[in-house]
Design an enzyme around this catalytic site. Sequence first.
Site, short mmCIF file in Angstrom:
data_model
loop_
_atom_site.label_atom_id
_atom_site.label_comp_id
_atom_site.label_asym_id
_atom_site.label_seq_id
_atom_site.Cartn_x
_atom_site.Cartn_y
_atom_site.Cartn_z
N ARG A 60 -39.30 -4.11 -6.47
CA ARG A 60 -39.57 -5.49 -6.87
C ARG A 60 -38.34 -6.34 -6.59
O ARG A 60 -37.23 -6.00 -7.01
CB ARG A 60 -39.90 -5.53 -8.37
CG ARG A 60 -40.13 -6.91 -8.96
CD ARG A 60 -41.45 -7.50 -8.54
NE ARG A 60 -41.93 -8.47 -9.55
CZ ARG A 60 -42.93 -9.30 -9.34
NH1 ARG A 60 -43.57 -9.30 -8.18
NH2 ARG A 60 -43.33 -10.13 -10.27
N GLY A 117 -50.05 -11.76 -13.68
CA GLY A 117 -49.46 -11.47 -14.97
C GLY A 117 -50.29 -11.92 -16.15
O GLY A 117 -51.14 -11.20 -16.66
N ARG A 118 -50.10 -13.18 -16.57
CA ARG A 118 -50.62 -13.62 -17.85
C ARG A 118 -52.14 -13.64 -17.93
O ARG A 118 -52.71 -13.40 -19.00
CB ARG A 118 -50.03 -14.99 -18.18
CG ARG A 118 -48.56 -14.90 -18.60
CD ARG A 118 -47.84 -16.21 -18.53
NE ARG A 118 -47.58 -16.61 -17.16
CZ ARG A 118 -46.88 -17.67 -16.81
NH1 ARG A 118 -46.37 -18.46 -17.74
NH2 ARG A 118 -46.68 -17.97 -15.55
N TYR A 143 -31.69 -8.67 -13.49
CA TYR A 143 -31.26 -7.41 -14.10
C TYR A 143 -30.27 -6.70 -13.18
O TYR A 143 -29.87 -7.23 -12.15
CB TYR A 143 -32.48 -6.58 -14.47
CG TYR A 143 -33.30 -7.28 -15.53
CD1 TYR A 143 -32.82 -7.41 -16.83
CD2 TYR A 143 -34.52 -7.87 -15.22
CE1 TYR A 143 -33.55 -8.10 -17.80
CE2 TYR A 143 -35.25 -8.56 -16.18
CZ TYR A 143 -34.76 -8.67 -17.47
OH TYR A 143 -35.46 -9.36 -18.42
N GLN A 160 -42.55 0.57 -13.83
CA GLN A 160 -41.36 -0.18 -13.42
C GLN A 160 -40.16 0.36 -14.18
O GLN A 160 -40.14 0.36 -15.41
CB GLN A 160 -41.51 -1.67 -13.68
CG GLN A 160 -40.35 -2.47 -13.11
CD GLN A 160 -40.44 -3.95 -13.39
OE1 GLN A 160 -40.11 -4.38 -14.49
NE2 GLN A 160 -40.88 -4.73 -12.41
#
Length: 380
Positions: free
Chosen positions: A227, A321-322, A180, A100
């Site tokens: 993304r 993810g986690r 971002y 990424q």
Amino acid sequence: MTDSSLFSPLRVGRYDLNNRVTMAALTRSRAGRSGTPTQLHVDYYSQRASAGLIVTEGTFPAVNTRAFPGQAGIETPEHQEGWRKVADAVHARGGTIFMQVMHGGRLSHPELLDGQQPEAPSAIASGTAVRDWESRKECPVPRALEHDEIPRVVDQFRQATRRAVDAGIDGVEIHGANGYILHQFLGPTSNHRTDEYGGSPENRARLLVEVVRAVAEEIGGDRVALRLSPQHNVQGVIEDDEQDVQATYRVVIDSLSELNLAYISFLHAECDGPLITDLATRARSNGVTKVIGNNGFAAYTQLDDATSLVNLSHIDAVAVGRLLIANPDLVERWQQGLELNTPDESTFYTGGQHGYTDYPFAGQVGTPRKVGAPTFRKQT
């Protein structure tokens, strides 16, 4: 054993993935001040190579784009060599890995940027805080990019992509989400420009489209992904006008259709809702681009959640993810109905091995066991 399309193969770009469980890009802050990946990164990513696809943490293309301490970079020969070791280790264990590439924009601080002022579409502060090397500080008012600086931003993404692929990384995921810089250009609350990069949905989408096109020209669309997080409303980018959101993201998807991107990844609380259904269907309409869904930002993505997502007609794979932080062998655990490790959130951003590479594999205690020989990586 769990029988689910989640564990079936999937063609993504030029790669055949062994399953549809993909590892989301995860901030872990382990690269120190230099931004160079270390043996810790080699171990961390290769431990998780049984996921269908690994997406690295958001990686800065140049130091003036860094967003947080310990972020890994892809700007220097040292960065490139560090990522080469990561890529080699992931491939040796049969995995596929995309990087990424991420420009923080206004979500930074001069202390992280060698004294430079954060840059953004407009001189509007995010109203959020960021941690520098010492403490948490308010994000300052950024400087607005001059019109003649836009090509430099595009080229930073392009050069970073070339270095990533030259390091052996299989492809790149352009970060257009989570507040971002590319998301800052998309959002009407963060982009008040009056030139061709601001105003209408077409103008606000222009930089993101130019970046993705440049990157696809550099390495081929079948190694490029994107993304997006429409209506995420985080880090100061607020998208609360539904008509504008739909118009803006339709421009993005439709403008990129001819590139035949590997995939587009959507982060949204309702991947089965009308917005993502529409955008994902458009993204897949070229018959090549796949869609990855992720609705687990506020809560862990459990097996039932992941299965439900990939069973939607417009979703091809799921980003997790986690649970992949805490379970390097998550795919095996889900397939066999095994107990899961619990993520230790206090170690997510602390640096070092603890909470990074020391989660045990199933049936092991302490240091994870080694993963066996390559079994499934295919490329044509």
